[in-house]
Design an enzyme around this catalytic site. Sequence first.
Site, PDB file in Angstrom:
ATOM      1  N   THR A 142       0.883  -1.037   0.006  1.00  0.00           N
ATOM      2  CA  THR A 142       0.065  -0.137   0.045  1.00  0.00           C
ATOM      3  C   THR A 142       0.966   1.143   0.032  1.00  0.00           C
ATOM      4  O   THR A 142       0.439   2.443  -0.431  1.00  0.00           O
ATOM      5  CB  THR A 142      -0.920  -0.173   1.328  1.00  0.00           C
ATOM      6  OG1 THR A 142      -1.566  -1.199   1.112  1.00  0.00           O
ATOM      7  CG2 THR A 142      -2.123   1.064   1.229  1.00  0.00           C
ATOM      8  N   TYR A 164       5.182 -11.948   5.260  1.00  0.00           N
ATOM      9  CA  TYR A 164       4.311 -11.449   4.198  1.00  0.00           C
ATOM     10  C   TYR A 164       4.009 -12.387   2.909  1.00  0.00           C
ATOM     11  O   TYR A 164       4.690 -12.413   2.100  1.00  0.00           O
ATOM     12  CB  TYR A 164       4.552  -9.944   3.692  1.00  0.00           C
ATOM     13  CG  TYR A 164       3.425  -9.338   2.989  1.00  0.00           C
ATOM     14  CD1 TYR A 164       2.148  -9.526   2.818  1.00  0.00           C
ATOM     15  CD2 TYR A 164       3.729  -8.102   2.357  1.00  0.00           C
ATOM     16  CE1 TYR A 164       1.289  -9.159   2.032  1.00  0.00           C
ATOM     17  CE2 TYR A 164       2.878  -7.468   1.607  1.00  0.00           C
ATOM     18  CZ  TYR A 164       1.580  -7.995   1.432  1.00  0.00           C
ATOM     19  OH  TYR A 164       0.731  -7.399   0.604  1.00  0.00           O
ATOM     20  N   LYS A 187       1.492 -12.109   7.989  1.00  0.00           N
ATOM     21  CA  LYS A 187       0.663 -11.535   7.235  1.00  0.00           C
ATOM     22  C   LYS A 187      -0.155 -12.238   6.384  1.00  0.00           C
ATOM     23  O   LYS A 187       0.704 -12.395   5.049  1.00  0.00           O
ATOM     24  CB  LYS A 187       0.940 -10.020   6.672  1.00  0.00           C
ATOM     25  CG  LYS A 187      -0.102  -9.583   5.964  1.00  0.00           C
ATOM     26  CD  LYS A 187       0.433  -7.913   5.201  1.00  0.00           C
ATOM     27  CE  LYS A 187      -0.678  -7.431   4.539  1.00  0.00           C
ATOM     28  NZ  LYS A 187      -0.095  -6.092   3.617  1.00  0.00           N
ATOM     29  N   VAL A 246      -3.472  -6.457   8.972  1.00  0.00           N
ATOM     30  CA  VAL A 246      -2.857  -5.393   8.169  1.00  0.00           C
ATOM     31  C   VAL A 246      -3.743  -4.749   7.492  1.00  0.00           C
ATOM     32  O   VAL A 246      -3.961  -5.292   6.395  1.00  0.00           O
ATOM     33  CB  VAL A 246      -1.515  -6.048   7.551  1.00  0.00           C
ATOM     34  CG1 VAL A 246      -0.824  -4.827   7.115  1.00  0.00           C
ATOM     35  CG2 VAL A 246      -0.551  -6.546   8.732  1.00  0.00           C
TER      36      VAL A 246
END
Length: 293
Positions: A45, A133, A161, A203
Site C-alpha cells: 500500500t 508477508y 501477514k 494489516v
Amino acid sequence: MFRGVFTALITPFNKDGSVDYGALRDLVEIQIAGGVNGLVPVGTTGESPTVTHEENVKIVEVVVDQAKGRVPVIAGTGSNCTDEAIQMTKRAKEIGADATLQVAPYYNKPNQEGFYRHFVTIAETCELPVIVYNIPGRTGKNVEPETILRLAGHPLIAGVKEASGSMAQVMEIIAKRPDGFAVLSGDDNLTLPIVALGGDGVVSVASNLVPGRMSAFVKALLEGRMEEARRRHYELLPLFKAIFIDTNPIPVKYAMTLLSSLSIQEVYRLPLCPLAEDKKRLVKTVLEDLGII
C-alpha cells in the site's frame, strides 16, 4: 505486541512526485488518534516497488519519529534479494522500528527451503522480529503452511501477514502455530473469518480512511462480541470492495484525496496511474454513503 489493527500506510507524494513527508506525519497522527494498534510503512500500500531504498528507509524513519513509541512500527523492508533486505532491515532497526514486514521473494520464486532460509537469515542477521508477508497473487508463489509453521518455531519469526486468500491455509496455520506466533489477515474483507477462527488482527488498507471504525470492528472481534463485529463488517464491506476495485493502492489513495482531514495528492509513480473516472465515481459514492466524506 502484534494484535489488532495495523495500518498499511499509503506513501503520500507531492505533485512533483517526491515523498510528502509532512502529509505522512499528519497521517500517522490521524491513525494513532483513531486507535490503531500499529503502523506498517512501505508495504504494498506504501508503493514499495517504486520508492528508492533511501526513500524506503527515510519513510520508516519519519513514521518512527512521528509515532514516538506510542504504537509499534513494522517496517516494510523486504526484497527478493536477501542481502538487500538485510541492508534495509538493519537500517530500520537502527532507526527504531519494532519489527520488519518481509514479503515473500517475488519473481525469482524460490522453493520452500529457499523461503525458509531467506526469512531466517534476515531474522538472525538483523535480530529484529520478522512478520512474514505471504501474498502469492503478487509474488507468484505461495509460502506453504508447512513452511510458515516451520518458521514459526524460530524465536525471531513473530508472525505472518496472510494474504493467500486460502481459508484452508489460514486455518491450518492457526490450528498448529506455537503460542505467541501472530496470524494477521492481509485482506480487510477476510478479517472477520480469520479473527473468528483464532487470528490476531489485520494489516489493513481500509484503516487509512477509517482508523476508528476499523479499530472498533477488530476490538469487537477480539473481545468476542460477534453480533457487533458482524454488523460492523457488513457496514464496512462496501468500502472493502471499493478500495480494491483496481490495483492497490490506487483506489485508497484516490479516496484519501477526498478527505478534508488530510492533504493527499492523487499522485502515483509509474507504472501505477490514476483511477478511471467511472471507478472514481463508484469510490466517491461509497464514501458518501458511509459518511466518510
